[in-house]
Write an enzyme that holds these catalytic residues in place. Structure first.
Site, mmCIF file in Angstrom:
data_model
loop_
_atom_site.group_PDB
_atom_site.id
_atom_site.type_symbol
_atom_site.label_atom_id
_atom_site.label_comp_id
_atom_site.label_asym_id
_atom_site.label_seq_id
_atom_site.Cartn_x
_atom_site.Cartn_y
_atom_site.Cartn_z
ATOM 1 N N ARG A 36 0.560 -1.301 0.406
ATOM 2 C CA ARG A 36 0.230 0.024 0.052
ATOM 3 C C ARG A 36 0.665 1.427 0.029
ATOM 4 O O ARG A 36 0.263 2.345 -0.861
ATOM 5 C CB ARG A 36 -0.868 -0.269 1.318
ATOM 6 C CG ARG A 36 -2.195 -1.210 0.732
ATOM 7 C CD ARG A 36 -3.294 -0.322 1.831
ATOM 8 N NE ARG A 36 -4.339 -1.848 1.864
ATOM 9 C CZ ARG A 36 -5.436 -1.783 3.024
ATOM 10 N NH1 ARG A 36 -5.039 -1.262 3.906
ATOM 11 N NH2 ARG A 36 -6.167 -2.026 2.115
ATOM 12 N N LYS A 197 -17.650 -18.019 4.351
ATOM 13 C CA LYS A 197 -19.641 -18.234 5.025
ATOM 14 C C LYS A 197 -20.475 -18.011 3.629
ATOM 15 O O LYS A 197 -20.265 -16.387 3.316
ATOM 16 C CB LYS A 197 -19.690 -17.055 6.337
ATOM 17 C CG LYS A 197 -19.414 -18.176 7.606
ATOM 18 C CD LYS A 197 -19.760 -17.079 8.609
ATOM 19 C CE LYS A 197 -19.338 -18.455 9.662
ATOM 20 N NZ LYS A 197 -19.809 -17.288 11.254
ATOM 21 N N GLY A 354 -9.256 -8.824 1.312
ATOM 22 C CA GLY A 354 -8.951 -10.258 2.190
ATOM 23 C C GLY A 354 -8.481 -10.949 1.596
ATOM 24 O O GLY A 354 -7.105 -10.216 1.527
ATOM 25 N N GLY A 377 -12.421 -4.832 2.525
ATOM 26 C CA GLY A 377 -13.312 -4.113 2.781
ATOM 27 C C GLY A 377 -13.777 -3.427 1.395
ATOM 28 O O GLY A 377 -15.645 -3.520 0.591
HETATM 29 C C1 3PG Z 1 -8.757 -1.320 5.806
HETATM 30 O O1 3PG Z 1 -7.985 -1.928 5.910
HETATM 31 O O2 3PG Z 1 -8.888 -2.615 5.284
HETATM 32 C C2 3PG Z 1 -8.698 0.180 5.172
HETATM 33 O O3 3PG Z 1 -7.977 0.647 5.366
HETATM 34 C C3 3PG Z 1 -9.856 0.438 6.308
HETATM 35 O O4 3PG Z 1 -9.410 0.478 7.291
HETATM 36 P P1 3PG Z 1 -10.824 -0.488 8.338
HETATM 37 O O5 3PG Z 1 -11.491 -1.695 8.290
HETATM 38 O O6 3PG Z 1 -10.329 0.413 9.613
HETATM 39 O O7 3PG Z 1 -11.559 0.739 8.161
HETATM 40 MG MG MG Z 2 -10.983 -3.320 6.846
#
Ligand code: 3PG
Ligand code: MG
Length: 395
Positions: A36, A197, A354, A377
């Site tokens: 990142r 899931k 993920g 996410g």
């Molecule tokens: C992540 O790592 O998914 C993003 O930086 C967002 O972080 P967060 O899920 O704590 O909002």
């Molecule tokens: Mg996250």
């Protein structure tokens, strides 16, 4: 695209508040995956190239509105300096006089990093007051944090409304890859969705059956779909209370001409551990005392055939228990095939979310994919068809 980019902005002599996502894994003070950080470099360089001073705003961890020393962004300064190739001026707050003074003193060509935005409670509340205080530190806002764009926070959403705003290079790259994969893709489109899931991926599956031609379901969630077809999955991970939902998804998919590909054969074992004794059986022949831990070779052959026939692939989630060999076999084989097709220019392949990138890296396939998202996410929410507030605010 519906938003401005760095190309549209006059940055000469400007303070450019640049929201980045450098929420990277750190162990014992060392960054274990700098991806990142590396991916924001083009944006930082382009801002400097246009005469602006990049002022980086970012979060790290989830300090929940309090100063938590071990979540200070100061610890990322060495990794940032190494990636950017320049000294980074660190400021211990993301608002207020100290930040203002440090930014005012910064020369063209220098980079400023402000402290974790989530040390202020107003960040996650998208407090307009905090956004205003941050806005006072800059002339232009650039959002390069696609992977945090699913959060409507002061630095990801509120700020975009207070200053002339644009997307950074990584944000642009993410959005165009996603557009190529699901927005206006070349068909046929195959989606591979794995994971434990069904319940966490319901919105995802419902959206995908409307958009893709073939939906490959793998991982633990495939067991729930097999159970929904009346198949006994023994001791496999399975959400028995979700079988009705799984059935509905299958019925809806067939009405939409989306083919759902469940594993035709499976690898079963009696223990969840590396090297556990295992056997390959038809998907309806899991012994009562065994569990399904991977898709079998016939299933993989069907997936690779679907990929051969496809123009576009979008991938989220492993096909089996990829953390424990040999139950990473199907994931590795399908990933290697997708990588080879991509390398040959026959497939546009986009992956993210993920565990996915970890699984594709483990398969040594990620480097050949057309695009690997930095998002977890946010990638999922985008695949679910949701509007990401950080992206919407740029429009
Ligand atoms: C992540 O790592 O998914 C993003 O930086 C967002 O972080 P967060 O899920 O704590 O909002
Ligand atoms: Mg996250």
């Amino acid at each position: 695209m519906a938003w401005k980019t760095l190309d549209d902005m006059d940055l000469d002599g400007k303070r450019v508040l640049t929201r980045v996502d450098i929420n990277v894994p750190v162990e014992d003070g060392r960054v274990t995956d700098a991806t990142r950080i590396e991916r924001i470099v083009p944006t930082v360089q382009d801002i400097i190239g246009k005469g602006g001073v990049p002022v980086l705003l970012a979060h790290f961890g989830r300090p929940k509105g309090k100063v938590v020393t071990k979540m200070s962004l100061q610890q990322l300064v060495p990794a940032l300096e190494q990636a950017i190739g320049k000294d980074v001026i660190f400021v211990a707050d993301s608002r207020g006089p100290a930040a203002e003074a440090a930014i005012a003193a910064a020369q063209a060509g220098q980079v400023v990093l402000l402290e974790n935005t989530r040390f202020h409670a107003g960040e996650e509340k998208n407090d307009p007051e905090l956004a205003k205080e941050m806005a006072a530190l800059g002339d232009v806002y650039c959002n390069d944090a696609f992977s945090a764009a699913h959060r409507a926070h002061a630095s990801t959403e509120g700020l975009a409304k207070l200053l002339p705003a644009c997307a950074g290079r990584l944000m642009q790259a993410e959005l165009s890859a996603l557009e190529a994969a699901l927005g206006a893709p070349e068909r046929p489109v195959v989606a591979v969705v794995g994971g434990a899931k069904v319940s966490t991926k319901l919105d995802l599956l419902s959206n995908l059956i409307e958009k893709v031609d073939v939906l490959v379901i793998g991982g633990g969630m495939a067991n729930t779909f097999l159970a929904a077809k009346g198949i006994d999955v023994g001791k496999s991970l399975c959400e028995h209370d979700m079988t009705g939902t799984a059935k509905e998804i299958m019925e809806k998919a067939s009405g939409l001409n989306c083919e759902i590909l469940l594993p035709s054969d499976v690898v079963v074992a009696r223990e969840f551990k590396t090297g556990a004794d295992n056997e390959t059986v038809a998907n309806d022949a899991c012994p009562a005392d065994a569990m399904i831990l991977d898709a079998g070779p016939d299933a993989v052959a069907k997936i690779t055939a679907a990929l051969d026939n496809a123009e576009t692939l979008i991938w989220n989630g492993p096909l089996g228990a990829f953390e424990i060999a040999p139950f990473d076999t199907a994931t590795n084989a399908a990933a290697a095939h997708a990588a080879a097709l991509s390398r040959a220019g026959k497939l546009v392949s986009v992956a993210g979310g993920g565990d996915t990138v970890a699984a594709l890296n483990k398969a040594d396939a990620a480097k050949d994919f057309t695009y690997i998202s930095t998002a977890g996410g946010a990638f999922l929410e985008w695949m679910e068809g949701k509007v990401l507030p950080g992206v919407a605010a740029l429009g």
